[in-house]
Scaffold this motif. Structure first.
Motif, PDB file in Angstrom:
ATOM      1  N   THR A 154       0.837  -1.196   0.000  1.00 29.15           N
ATOM      2  CA  THR A 154       0.000   0.000   0.000  1.00 29.15           C
ATOM      3  C   THR A 154       0.871   1.246   0.000  1.00 29.15           C
ATOM      4  OG1 THR A 154      -0.099   0.120   2.407  1.00 29.15           O
ATOM      5  CG2 THR A 154      -1.777  -1.213   1.313  1.00 29.15           C
ATOM      6  N   ILE A 155       0.234   2.375  -0.041  1.00 30.71           N
ATOM      7  CA  ILE A 155       0.968   3.643  -0.026  1.00 30.71           C
ATOM      8  C   ILE A 155       1.611   3.876   1.334  1.00 30.71           C
ATOM      9  CG2 ILE A 155       0.694   6.148  -0.198  1.00 30.71           C
ATOM     10  CD1 ILE A 155      -1.555   5.594  -2.216  1.00 30.71           C
ATOM     11  N   GLU A 156       0.935   3.477   2.400  1.00 30.21           N
ATOM     12  CA  GLU A 156       1.449   3.692   3.745  1.00 30.21           C
ATOM     13  C   GLU A 156       2.380   2.556   4.136  1.00 30.21           C
ATOM     14  OE1 GLU A 156      -1.654   4.160   6.555  1.00 30.21           O
ATOM     15  OE2 GLU A 156      -2.695   5.667   5.388  1.00 30.21           O
ATOM     16  N   ASN A 157       3.682   2.792   4.037  1.00 33.01           N
ATOM     17  CA  ASN A 157       4.647   1.799   4.485  1.00 33.01           C
ATOM     18  C   ASN A 157       4.902   2.013   5.965  1.00 33.01           C
ATOM     19  OD1 ASN A 157       4.930   0.663   2.005  1.00 33.01           O
ATOM     20  ND2 ASN A 157       6.650   1.940   1.419  1.00 33.01           N
ATOM     21  N   LYS A 158       4.661   0.990   6.752  1.00 31.61           N
ATOM     22  CA  LYS A 158       4.857   1.057   8.193  1.00 31.61           C
ATOM     23  C   LYS A 158       6.059   0.210   8.567  1.00 31.61           C
ATOM     24  CE  LYS A 158       1.100   3.384   8.848  1.00 31.61           C
ATOM     25  NZ  LYS A 158       1.061   4.740   9.271  1.00 31.61           N
ATOM     26  N   ALA A 159       7.194   0.851   8.819  1.00 36.38           N
ATOM     27  CA  ALA A 159       8.405   0.130   9.202  1.00 36.38           C
ATOM     28  C   ALA A 159       8.549   0.168  10.717  1.00 36.38           C
ATOM     29  CB  ALA A 159       9.618   0.766   8.553  1.00 36.38           C
ATOM     30  N   LYS A 160       8.800  -1.001  11.303  1.00 41.83           N
ATOM     31  CA  LYS A 160       9.040  -1.118  12.730  1.00 41.83           C
ATOM     32  C   LYS A 160      10.294  -1.946  12.932  1.00 41.83           C
ATOM     33  CE  LYS A 160       4.269  -0.750  14.175  1.00 41.83           C
ATOM     34  NZ  LYS A 160       3.213  -1.252  15.030  1.00 41.83           N
ATOM     35  N   ILE A 161      10.983  -1.677  14.027  1.00 42.08           N
ATOM     36  CA  ILE A 161      12.172  -2.433  14.364  1.00 42.08           C
ATOM     37  C   ILE A 161      12.012  -2.977  15.776  1.00 42.08           C
ATOM     38  CG2 ILE A 161      14.644  -2.309  14.836  1.00 42.08           C
ATOM     39  CD1 ILE A 161      14.911  -0.354  12.600  1.00 42.08           C
ATOM     40  N   ILE A 162      12.165  -4.280  15.922  1.00 38.72           N
ATOM     41  CA  ILE A 162      12.202  -4.898  17.240  1.00 38.72           C
ATOM     42  C   ILE A 162      13.647  -4.799  17.704  1.00 38.72           C
ATOM     43  CG2 ILE A 162      11.904  -7.009  18.566  1.00 38.72           C
ATOM     44  CD1 ILE A 162       9.789  -7.826  16.503  1.00 38.72           C
ATOM     45  N   VAL A 163      13.890  -4.032  18.752  1.00 35.80           N
ATOM     46  CA  VAL A 163      15.241  -3.703  19.190  1.00 35.80           C
ATOM     47  C   VAL A 163      15.869  -4.879  19.926  1.00 35.80           C
ATOM     48  CG1 VAL A 163      16.612  -2.156  20.620  1.00 35.80           C
ATOM     49  CG2 VAL A 163      14.702  -1.261  19.297  1.00 35.80           C
ATOM     50  N   LYS A 164      17.062  -5.265  19.483  1.00 38.76           N
ATOM     51  CA  LYS A 164      17.850  -6.297  20.153  1.00 38.76           C
ATOM     52  C   LYS A 164      18.922  -5.664  21.039  1.00 38.76           C
ATOM     53  CE  LYS A 164      15.861  -9.569  17.797  1.00 38.76           C
ATOM     54  NZ  LYS A 164      14.736 -10.237  18.335  1.00 38.76           N
ATOM     55  N   ARG A 165      19.538  -4.594  20.534  1.00 40.46           N
ATOM     56  CA  ARG A 165      20.554  -3.856  21.290  1.00 40.46           C
ATOM     57  C   ARG A 165      20.362  -2.371  21.026  1.00 40.46           C
ATOM     58  NH1 ARG A 165      24.184  -8.086  19.220  1.00 40.46           N
ATOM     59  NH2 ARG A 165      24.467  -9.544  20.931  1.00 40.46           N
ATOM     60  N   ILE A 166      20.703  -1.572  22.048  1.00 39.41           N
ATOM     61  CA  ILE A 166      20.571  -0.126  21.933  1.00 39.41           C
ATOM     62  C   ILE A 166      21.801   0.516  22.560  1.00 39.41           C
ATOM     63  CG2 ILE A 166      19.234   0.016  24.063  1.00 39.41           C
ATOM     64  CD1 ILE A 166      17.631   2.273  22.800  1.00 39.41           C
TER      65      ILE A 166
END
Length: 96
Positions: free
Chosen positions: A78-90
């Protein structure tokens, strides 16, 4: 596997979510440098377990971070790309 290491800037306060018996923090971040005009600038970080307490204790809005995690794309057709990141290290990132 969509493993990613990124430098990001925190742009909003954490939002606390509950999924079944798990607590999750959702944070909006953006890339610190300008990119192509048609590419997305914002991402959402999902923090689980110990990363939640560390984030609330040590980081705030306008901080730069190095994030290592797994990339999740929702709505790539779709037009709305929803990117998410599950954080392993910060890690903190300092600009001089």
């Amino acid at each position: 596997m969509n493993h990613a290491i990124l430098v990001v800037k925190v742009i909003s306060n954490p939002v606390y979510l509950t999924y079944k018996e798990y607590q999750v923090i959702e944070i909006k971040v953006e890339f610190p440098v300008s990119r192509q005009k048609n590419s997305g600038k914002e991402l959402t970080l999902l923090l689980w377990s110990d990363h939640q307490g560390d984030f609330v204790k040590y980081y705030k809005v306008q901080d730069y971070l190095i994030i290592e995690g797994t990339l999740i794309l929702k709505g790539y057709k779709t037009i709305e790309n929803k990117a998410k990141i599950i954080v392993k290290r910060i890690y903190p990132f300092l600009l001089t």
